[in-house]
Design an enzyme around this catalytic site. Structure first.
Site, PDB file in Angstrom:
ATOM      1  N   LEU A  87       0.853  -1.189   0.000  1.00 39.04           N
ATOM      2  CA  LEU A  87       0.000   0.000   0.000  1.00 39.04           C
ATOM      3  C   LEU A  87       0.889   1.239   0.000  1.00 39.04           C
ATOM      4  O   LEU A  87       1.790   1.348   0.826  1.00 39.04           O
ATOM      5  CB  LEU A  87      -0.898   0.032   1.245  1.00 39.04           C
ATOM      6  CG  LEU A  87      -1.982  -1.042   1.387  1.00 39.04           C
ATOM      7  CD1 LEU A  87      -2.648  -0.935   2.754  1.00 39.04           C
ATOM      8  CD2 LEU A  87      -3.018  -0.916   0.278  1.00 39.04           C
ATOM      9  N   HIS A  88       0.626   2.153  -0.932  1.00 42.36           N
ATOM     10  CA  HIS A  88       1.387   3.400  -0.914  1.00 42.36           C
ATOM     11  C   HIS A  88       0.645   4.579  -1.537  1.00 42.36           C
ATOM     12  O   HIS A  88       1.107   5.714  -1.476  1.00 42.36           O
ATOM     13  CB  HIS A  88       2.736   3.227  -1.619  1.00 42.36           C
ATOM     14  CG  HIS A  88       2.627   3.156  -3.115  1.00 42.36           C
ATOM     15  ND1 HIS A  88       2.263   2.015  -3.776  1.00 42.36           N
ATOM     16  CD2 HIS A  88       2.837   4.100  -4.064  1.00 42.36           C
ATOM     17  CE1 HIS A  88       2.256   2.242  -5.074  1.00 42.36           C
ATOM     18  NE2 HIS A  88       2.584   3.500  -5.278  1.00 42.36           N
TER      19      HIS A  88
END
Length: 364
Positions: free
Chosen positions: A208-209
């Site tokens: 996740l980013h």
């Protein structure tokens, strides 16, 4: 024929590796072609950049602009100043940029103002979501590029629809898949594999980013909690992106099946993906790799710039809606996930097509 190749962030290194190897192969065959590799320093964590040069057999960059972190404007400005000086001191015949990171856009602007032609690898892809910095980078880069190398017929058709001359568009395939196919026999089991008692097809890989998922603590913790609930106790391996580390420290959540690890080098990460039960992500490039490896992929976004991973690959957009996430996990648990179908020109020969075309253009 002198080419300046630009790389600035983790995905770039996977994309430039096969191009560099093909240039070197052409050199050995007697072609008049040389390259200069510039690392802008946009990603500066050693696991996000330095290890990739060794693992993918890429030479040390001729120049590192060492821009590092900052706001979008600070990074863009720093890259432009550094790259302008680089072009003045080492003028090329062509600047080659890849992907959609800040370095891609910034170096394209500098090159065109210096009257140097630009080739964009992975041109024409669009998510339709202008809240993403990458979408702005794509639009700006493609508005002034000279040679457009696309990963799909859809990307080529999009470029034509916005007025790009057809003769400048070249459907070559996907250099990310070149790198994947070239290195599958070299992937390595991570050192923590035994310590976490991991087993093939019994754990998830999570990345996740995206700002929409990780910049707000409440949204991040809500999404993470729902993912972990659906994992039903199975290990979730989470290589933590630098932008997410602070958020994790700010939350009091504790889950026994969540294993936060350092960012992984390419060979270790692909090993994790290849043996995972599924990939859980908001990335774009990982959906391509998961599709070719025929690993189920759940993407926590509402749009994608890589629609072929959905129509022909293993990717499904689930957004952040709890019900959609629940449905996807139920499909996965029932063993009903879709299987990968052949994707045109994702055959490991994209870099060969690119370099062959460049040589044809500059064959005097």
């Amino acid at each position: 024929m002198r080419i300046t190749i630009v790389a600035g962030a983790r995905p770039n290194f996977m994309k430039i590796a096969p191009i560099i190897h093909e240039i070197e192969r052409q050199q050995e065959a007697g072609a008049s072609i040389s390259y200069r590799l510039i690392h802008t320093g946009q990603h500066y964590d050693s696991n996000l950049s330095a290890t990739f040069f060794e693992e993918l057999n890429i030479p040390v960059p001729h120049q590192n602009l060492e821009v590092h972190s900052g706001t979008q404007a600070e990074q863009t400005g720093g890259i432009m100043v550094g790259f302008e000086k680089e072009l003045e001191e080492n003028p090329p015949d062509l600047v080659l940029v890849v992907g959609d990171v800040t370095s891609t856009m910034a170096c394209t602007l500098v090159a065109k103002k210096a009257h140097v032609k630009v080739a964009h690898v992975e041109a024409g892809i669009r998510s339709g979501d202008r809240s993403m910095p990458e979408e702005i980078n794509r639009i700006v880069t493609d508005s002034i590029t000279d040679y457009f190398y696309t990963t799909s017929q859809q990307a080529s058709e999009h470029l034509q629809s916005i007025g790009t001359p057809k003769e400048q568009i070249h459907f070559v395939g996907n250099v990310m898949i070149d790198t994947l196919k070239n290195n599958l026999h070299r992937i390595k089991k991570p050192s923590f594999w035994e310590g976490l008692a991991l087993a093939a097809n019994e754990y998830y890989v999570l990345t996740l980013h995206r700002p929409s998922n990780v910049d707000a603590l409440e949204a991040f913790t809500s999404l993470l909690s729902h993912i972990l609930k659906n994992a039903n106790g199975a290990p979730v391996i989470f290589p933590v992106h630098p932008r997410t580390q602070k958020l994790l420290r700010d939350t009091s959540m504790s889950f026994k099946n969540l294993h936060c690890i350092e960012p992984q080098g390419y060979l270790h990460f692909i090993y994790l993906v290849k043996h995972a039960k599924a990939v859980l992500t908001d990335s774009g490039g990982i959906t391509e790799e998961a599709s070719i490896l025929n690993i189920p992929c759940l993407t926590f976004r509402d749009s994608t710039e890589r629609p072929e991973t959905i129509t022909q690959g293993t990717n499904t957009l689930v957004g952040t809606d709890p019900e959609a996430i629940d449905r996807a996990f139920r499909t996965l648990e029932a063993g009903q996930w879709k299987q990968t179908q052949p994707i045109e020109k994702w055959d490991g020969k994209a870099a060969q097509r690119i370099v062959t075309h460049i040589l044809q253009c500059y064959d005097h």
